[in-house]
Design an enzyme around this catalytic site. Structure first.
Site, PDB file in Angstrom:
ATOM      1  N   LYS A  49       0.794  -1.233   0.000  1.00 19.07           N
ATOM      2  CA  LYS A  49       0.000   0.000   0.000  1.00 19.07           C
ATOM      3  C   LYS A  49       0.829   1.287   0.000  1.00 19.07           C
ATOM      4  CE  LYS A  49      -4.259  -1.740   2.036  1.00 19.07           C
ATOM      5  NZ  LYS A  49      -5.283  -1.570   3.076  1.00 19.07           N
ATOM      6  N   GLY A  56      -7.575   2.591  17.602  1.00 17.77           N
ATOM      7  CA  GLY A  56      -6.622   2.122  16.609  1.00 17.77           C
ATOM      8  C   GLY A  56      -5.995   3.263  15.838  1.00 17.77           C
ATOM      9  N   ARG A  62       2.310   5.482  17.259  1.00 21.92           N
ATOM     10  CA  ARG A  62       1.375   5.471  16.130  1.00 21.92           C
ATOM     11  C   ARG A  62       0.170   6.365  16.362  1.00 21.92           C
ATOM     12  NH1 ARG A  62       0.198   0.357  12.385  1.00 21.92           N
ATOM     13  NH2 ARG A  62       0.015  -1.013  14.173  1.00 21.92           N
TER      14      ARG A  62
END
Ligand code: NDP
Length: 283
Positions: A72, A131, A160
């Site tokens: 990706k 997430g 993240r």
């Protein structure tokens, strides 16, 4: 739209380890239903061969292709340009031939958004998103572009989560923050939409998201990216609280619909595609 020549128009999926990809059945069902002389082919491509595979697709006149992990991000350097959300999130899962150019788009977040819009307009809404991986990132960018007021990213890994909140604030100028996920998270009373964007629950019907379900206000939309099982534990618990559940199958079907639209220009029949996908997944 269909190619009158003997050879069908080709689109495909460049993936690794995705044999039996149910998306093939879903997309080909749309082509068949609409009488399009097109084929969607699943191709296993190792990372070292991605460059050759994209050059091959170009040379053979492919109308586009999907690409999944691990391609990706690396595919971007092989393309001629990017759509707005793919550029913002730095990931492409759908490539579209426009003229003689291959343009990278990201339909994961768009698929989620379209599925969400069947229940709720996210404009001016406050969102809690669990997430910060690929799926959560795609969803967050699309929600920001759609005018969401505030996004709270709840993620286990600080790095993240903080990076996604920073992208949302700095690139998309939205009110975004990150909370490190420790223990059961309590959703604030002003929240309109709660989303599980993690892999928790995939093939695990009993897996529990660390969330204080008592903090879910009745009427809140609770969405899951997990599509197998379709009714996750989160969605069942949310429904029991009087929330509005939204399953991950809608996101998967809608990203397929948007891909077919990009490649062929037609608006495919959503029910045909969902039925084909459910059959292929044995649901
Ligand atoms: P990534 O690996 O990129 O991200 C996984 C995310 O889940 C990270 O935020 C990770 O947190 C978090 N996570 C995983 N396990 C735990 C755990 N035990 N506790 C807390 N957090 C956890 O995966 P993707 O974003 O690509 O995919 C996520 C899910 O979305 C997958 O299950 C995939 O099948 C589904 N998906 C569904 C789609 C649909 O159309 N419905 C489309 C695309 C994906 P951390 O950063 O701390 O590691």
């Amino acid at each position: 739209m269909s190619n009158p020549d003997f050879l069908p128009s080709l689109v495909g999926s460049l993936s690794q380890g995705a044999a039996g990809n149910p998306t093939v059945a879903m997309v080909e069902a749309a082509f068949a239903h609409h009488g399009l002389h097109w084929r969607y082919i699943n191709m296993e491509v190792a990372p070292k061969d991605l460059d050759a595979a994209v050059r091959g697709a170009r040379a053979m006149g492919f109308r586009g292709f999907n690409c999944s992990l691990p391609h990706k991000v690396t595919v971007i350097s092989l393309l001629d340009g990017l759509g707005q959300s793919a550029a913002a999130m730095g990931a492409v899962n759908c490539v579209v031939r426009r003229g003689d150019q291959l343009i990278g788009e990201n339909t994961d977040g768009k698929g989620f958004l379209r599925s969400l819009q069947s229940l709720e307009d996210p404009r001016e809404k406050a969102v809690v998103l669990f997430g910060a991986g690929g799926a959560a990132r795609a969803i967050a960018v699309e929600l920001a572009l759609a005018g969401t007021r505030k996004i709270t990213v709840v993620n286990r890994s600080e790095e993240r989560g903080a990076e996604l909140a920073c992208l949302l604030r700095e690139t998309l100028q939205i009110d975004a923050s990150h909370v490190v996920w420790k223990g059961d998270y309590t959703v604030s009373a002003d929240t309109d939409i709660v989303i599980n964007g993690t892999s928790i629950g995939l093939y695990a019907p009993e897996a529990r998201l660390a969330l204080n379900t008592d903090s879910l206000r009745p009427g809140v939309v609770v969405a899951d990216v997990i599509f197998n099982p379709v009714r996750t534990r989160l969605l069942k618990d949310a429904a029991a609280r009087g929330c509005r559940p939204l399953d991950g199958l809608g996101m998967l079907v809608n990203q397929g619909i948007i891909g077919v639209q990009y490649w062929t220009g037609i608006e495919p029949d959503a029910a045909v595609m969902r039925t084909a996908l459910e059959t292929a997944m044995g649901l």
